[in-house]
Design a protein around this motif. Structure first.
Motif, short mmCIF file in Angstrom:
data_model
loop_
_atom_site.label_atom_id
_atom_site.label_comp_id
_atom_site.label_asym_id
_atom_site.label_seq_id
_atom_site.Cartn_x
_atom_site.Cartn_y
_atom_site.Cartn_z
N VAL B 60 -18.59 103.16 68.99
CA VAL B 60 -18.67 102.34 70.19
C VAL B 60 -18.46 103.28 71.38
O VAL B 60 -17.44 103.96 71.47
CB VAL B 60 -17.61 101.24 70.20
N SER B 64 -18.27 101.34 77.63
CA SER B 64 -19.52 100.57 77.59
C SER B 64 -19.25 99.13 77.19
O SER B 64 -20.14 98.30 77.21
CB SER B 64 -20.49 101.20 76.58
N PHE B 65 -17.99 98.82 76.86
CA PHE B 65 -17.67 97.50 76.32
C PHE B 65 -17.47 96.49 77.43
O PHE B 65 -16.69 96.73 78.35
CB PHE B 65 -16.41 97.62 75.46
N TYR B 73 -20.24 89.44 73.80
CA TYR B 73 -19.87 90.83 74.02
C TYR B 73 -21.13 91.67 74.22
O TYR B 73 -22.21 91.34 73.74
CB TYR B 73 -19.09 91.40 72.84
N PHE B 75 -22.00 95.98 74.23
CA PHE B 75 -21.50 97.37 74.17
C PHE B 75 -22.62 98.29 73.71
O PHE B 75 -23.71 97.83 73.35
CB PHE B 75 -20.28 97.48 73.25
N GLU B 98 -13.30 100.67 71.59
CA GLU B 98 -14.11 101.78 72.08
C GLU B 98 -13.69 103.07 71.39
O GLU B 98 -12.51 103.32 71.22
CB GLU B 98 -13.97 101.91 73.59
#
Lengths: 230, 147
Positions: B60, B64-65, B73, B75, B98
């Motif tokens: 992940v 970017s989440f 969500y 990501f 992440e």
């Protein structure tokens, strides 16, 4: 010196001497390993869930070890025509099956909170499921033949064919992309598991092996007696 | 050489041939055995994977989440070469965060966007007591292998 591995009467003699001490040692080891696990630290990512490892990993190792022993005895039995090896094959197949099932169930219970799924068809999980099915087939094959000689040879050959699954299980996590993580303990560099968690794991593996050994001894003894009657 | 050793050698040779046959089959069907593709493998792959169920695995991407309302969500998955944008509605596993490994299953919109129906967390083979991690962080010795 190692005659007890292939000779039933030598085996019985040795067992009469060591069985009682073995049971005592096993009970002590089991208690010690449970205490060690109770006081083992929590994982930095998984927290308490990491303790499933102390059931999952020993049963996985022993399911492979049991099959390895059966493979060894199949080769010996077929090549040197030693009847005792077929007795062992018959006696320990259910033990291996139980260890495999334990491994699958505990792995499933570990996978749900950590990966977010009970089961996926990745290479490691599938190959272990196949190992379980192979064990079941061996147990069933033991029931279906009338002639003992045909039965023993068929099962030994089937065990040899199935033994190809062992390296596949071991290396599945290295050869293919899997959801299951790669090996932590049995790798060339130093184990990527902290010593405070490795110790309880190894002691638990020892007590699992001793329990397996005791059940195996009882089953082998019973099988020898049955053959004497027939 | 006695008969029994001849038999032993025959059994071992048969076993070796049989094993190599099975391993050859497995290695040549490798593409069908992998549980997931990495984002780079996905871009290199010329099979038409659009509108089909695929699994993509990677880490992940840091920062970017995004959490949107109602368990939605968004990501990015990266393998440090290519990346893929993921949209997901559902419950994330405990280990998901992440920088952590993950595998998502879903349908590709194009080779850059996937609508995920399942998200799995993939954890590595490292086990360490939580107290040691704290100690390492205190001394600034803590590092992870991946970004």
């Amino acid at each position: 010196m190692f005659k007890f591995l292939i000779n039933p009467s030598r085996f019985n003699k040795l067992i009469d001497i060591i069985f009682r001490p073995l049971v005592i040692i096993t009970s002590i080891t089991l208690v010690v390993s449970l205490v060690l696990i109770y006081f083992s630290p929590l994982d930095y990512q998984q927290g308490l869930t990491v303790k499933i490892m102390y059931i999952h990993v020993p049963s996985a190792w022993l399911s492979l070890l049991t099959y390895g022993v059966m493979t060894f005895y199949s080769i010996v039995g077929l090549a040197f025509k030693i009847p005792f090896s077929f007795i062992i094959n018959k006696a320990i197949a259910p033990i291996g099956a139980v260890f495999t099932l334990l491994c699958l169930i505990s792995g499933s219970m570990w996978g749900k909170p950590m990966w977010g799924t009970w089961w996926v068809w990745d290479a490691r999980l599938t190959s272990v499921a196949i190992l379980f099915i192979i064990y079941l087939i061996i147990i069933f094959l033991n029931q279906i033949f009338d002639s003992r000689e045909v039965r023993e040879k068929t099962i030994a050959i089937f065990i040899l064919i199935g033994s190809i699954n062992l390296p596949i299980i071991k290396f599945s996590v290295d050869w293919w992309n899997t959801l299951h993580q790669p090996a932590s303990v049995s790798k060339l560099s130093s184990p990527s598991i902290d010593i405070s968690m490795l110790q309880p794991l190894l002691v638990m593996t020892l007590s699992f092996s001793l329990i397996g050994l005791i059940i195996a001894i009882l089953r082998i003894k019973a099988e020898i007696l049955i053959r004497k009657i027939n | 050489m006695s008969l029994r050793f001849q038999r032993l050698i025959l059994i071992i040779i048969t076993l070796v041939f049989f094993c190599s046959a099975v391993l050859l089959i497995l290695f040549n069907t490798q593409k069908n055995i992998v549980f997931f593709y990495t984002p780079s493998e996905l871009i290199k792959n010329d099979k038409n994977l659009l509108e089909k169920k695929v699994r993509i695995g990677g880490y992940v991407k840091k920062n970017s989440f995004l959490q949107k309302p109602l368990n939605n969500y968004q990501f990015k998955i990266t393998d440090n070469i290519s990346e893929l944008l993921v949209f997901y509605e559902g419950i994330l596993p405990d280990l998901f965060k992440e920088g952590q490994g993950t595998v998502v299953e879903g349908v590709l919109n194009n080779k850059k966007i996937i609508i995920a129906s399942k998200v799995y967390a993939k954890h590595d083979e490292n086990y360490m007591p939580a107290s040691i991690k704290k100690e390492l962080e205190k001394n600034n010795q803590w590092k992870k292998d991946y970004k």
